[in-house]
Design a protein around this motif. Structure first.
Motif, PDB file in Angstrom:
ATOM      1  N   GLU A 141       0.836  -1.207   0.000  1.00  0.00           N
ATOM      2  CA  GLU A 141       0.000   0.000   0.000  1.00  0.00           C
ATOM      3  C   GLU A 141       0.870   1.257   0.000  1.00  0.00           C
ATOM      4  OE1 GLU A 141      -2.370  -0.738   3.455  1.00  0.00           O
ATOM      5  OE2 GLU A 141      -3.664  -2.174   2.420  1.00  0.00           O
ATOM      6  N   ALA A 194       2.398   1.779  -3.453  1.00  0.00           N
ATOM      7  CA  ALA A 194       1.465   2.362  -4.423  1.00  0.00           C
ATOM      8  C   ALA A 194       1.396   3.879  -4.247  1.00  0.00           C
ATOM      9  CB  ALA A 194       0.087   1.736  -4.267  1.00  0.00           C
ATOM     10  N   ALA A 195       1.357   4.337  -2.998  1.00  0.00           N
ATOM     11  CA  ALA A 195       1.297   5.776  -2.741  1.00  0.00           C
ATOM     12  C   ALA A 195       2.594   6.462  -3.183  1.00  0.00           C
ATOM     13  CB  ALA A 195       1.040   6.035  -1.257  1.00  0.00           C
ATOM     14  N   LYS A 205       4.695   5.404  -5.456  1.00  0.00           N
ATOM     15  CA  LYS A 205       4.784   5.344  -6.911  1.00  0.00           C
ATOM     16  C   LYS A 205       3.972   6.462  -7.557  1.00  0.00           C
ATOM     17  CE  LYS A 205       4.564   2.161 -10.763  1.00  0.00           C
ATOM     18  NZ  LYS A 205       4.306   0.793 -11.197  1.00  0.00           N
ATOM     19  N   ARG A 206       2.804   6.749  -6.979  1.00  0.00           N
ATOM     20  CA  ARG A 206       1.983   7.857  -7.493  1.00  0.00           C
ATOM     21  C   ARG A 206       2.722   9.188  -7.391  1.00  0.00           C
ATOM     22  NH1 ARG A 206      -2.208   4.926  -4.953  1.00  0.00           N
ATOM     23  NH2 ARG A 206      -2.008   6.167  -3.058  1.00  0.00           N
ATOM     24  N   ASP A 207       3.621   9.297  -6.406  1.00  0.00           N
ATOM     25  CA  ASP A 207       4.412  10.521  -6.232  1.00  0.00           C
ATOM     26  C   ASP A 207       5.670  10.524  -7.088  1.00  0.00           C
ATOM     27  OD1 ASP A 207       2.580  11.531  -4.437  1.00  0.00           O
ATOM     28  OD2 ASP A 207       3.707  10.903  -2.659  1.00  0.00           O
ATOM     29  N   GLY A 208       5.853   9.479  -7.910  1.00  0.00           N
ATOM     30  CA  GLY A 208       6.955   9.444  -8.850  1.00  0.00           C
ATOM     31  C   GLY A 208       8.221   8.756  -8.364  1.00  0.00           C
ATOM     32  N   HIS A 209       8.153   8.057  -7.258  1.00  0.00           N
ATOM     33  CA  HIS A 209       9.325   7.357  -6.742  1.00  0.00           C
ATOM     34  C   HIS A 209       9.438   5.968  -7.365  1.00  0.00           C
ATOM     35  CE1 HIS A 209       9.929  10.420  -3.696  1.00  0.00           C
ATOM     36  NE2 HIS A 209       8.645  10.337  -3.415  1.00  0.00           N
TER      37      HIS A 209
END
Length: 50
Positions: free
Chosen positions: A17, A20-21, A23-27
């Protein structure tokens, strides 16, 4: 920034979880769920800061 999350046992789902968060921020994310764990020797954590 690339991130490695290691979630053993019941912590694997929260790590996914969090991944996923992030990754949404570009990491860049890698999640590992080890089959076994072992105590970390005391000098090891300090190596990452170098």
């Amino acid at each position: 920034m690339d991130v490695l999350l290691v979630g053993a046992g019941v912590m694997a789902t929260p790590c996914l979880e969090a991944a996923a968060a992030l990754k949404r921020d570009g990491h860049g994310i890698t999640v590992a769920d080890p089959r076994w764990t072992h105590l970390v020797s005391s000098p090891l954590p300090g190596l990452a800061a170098r």
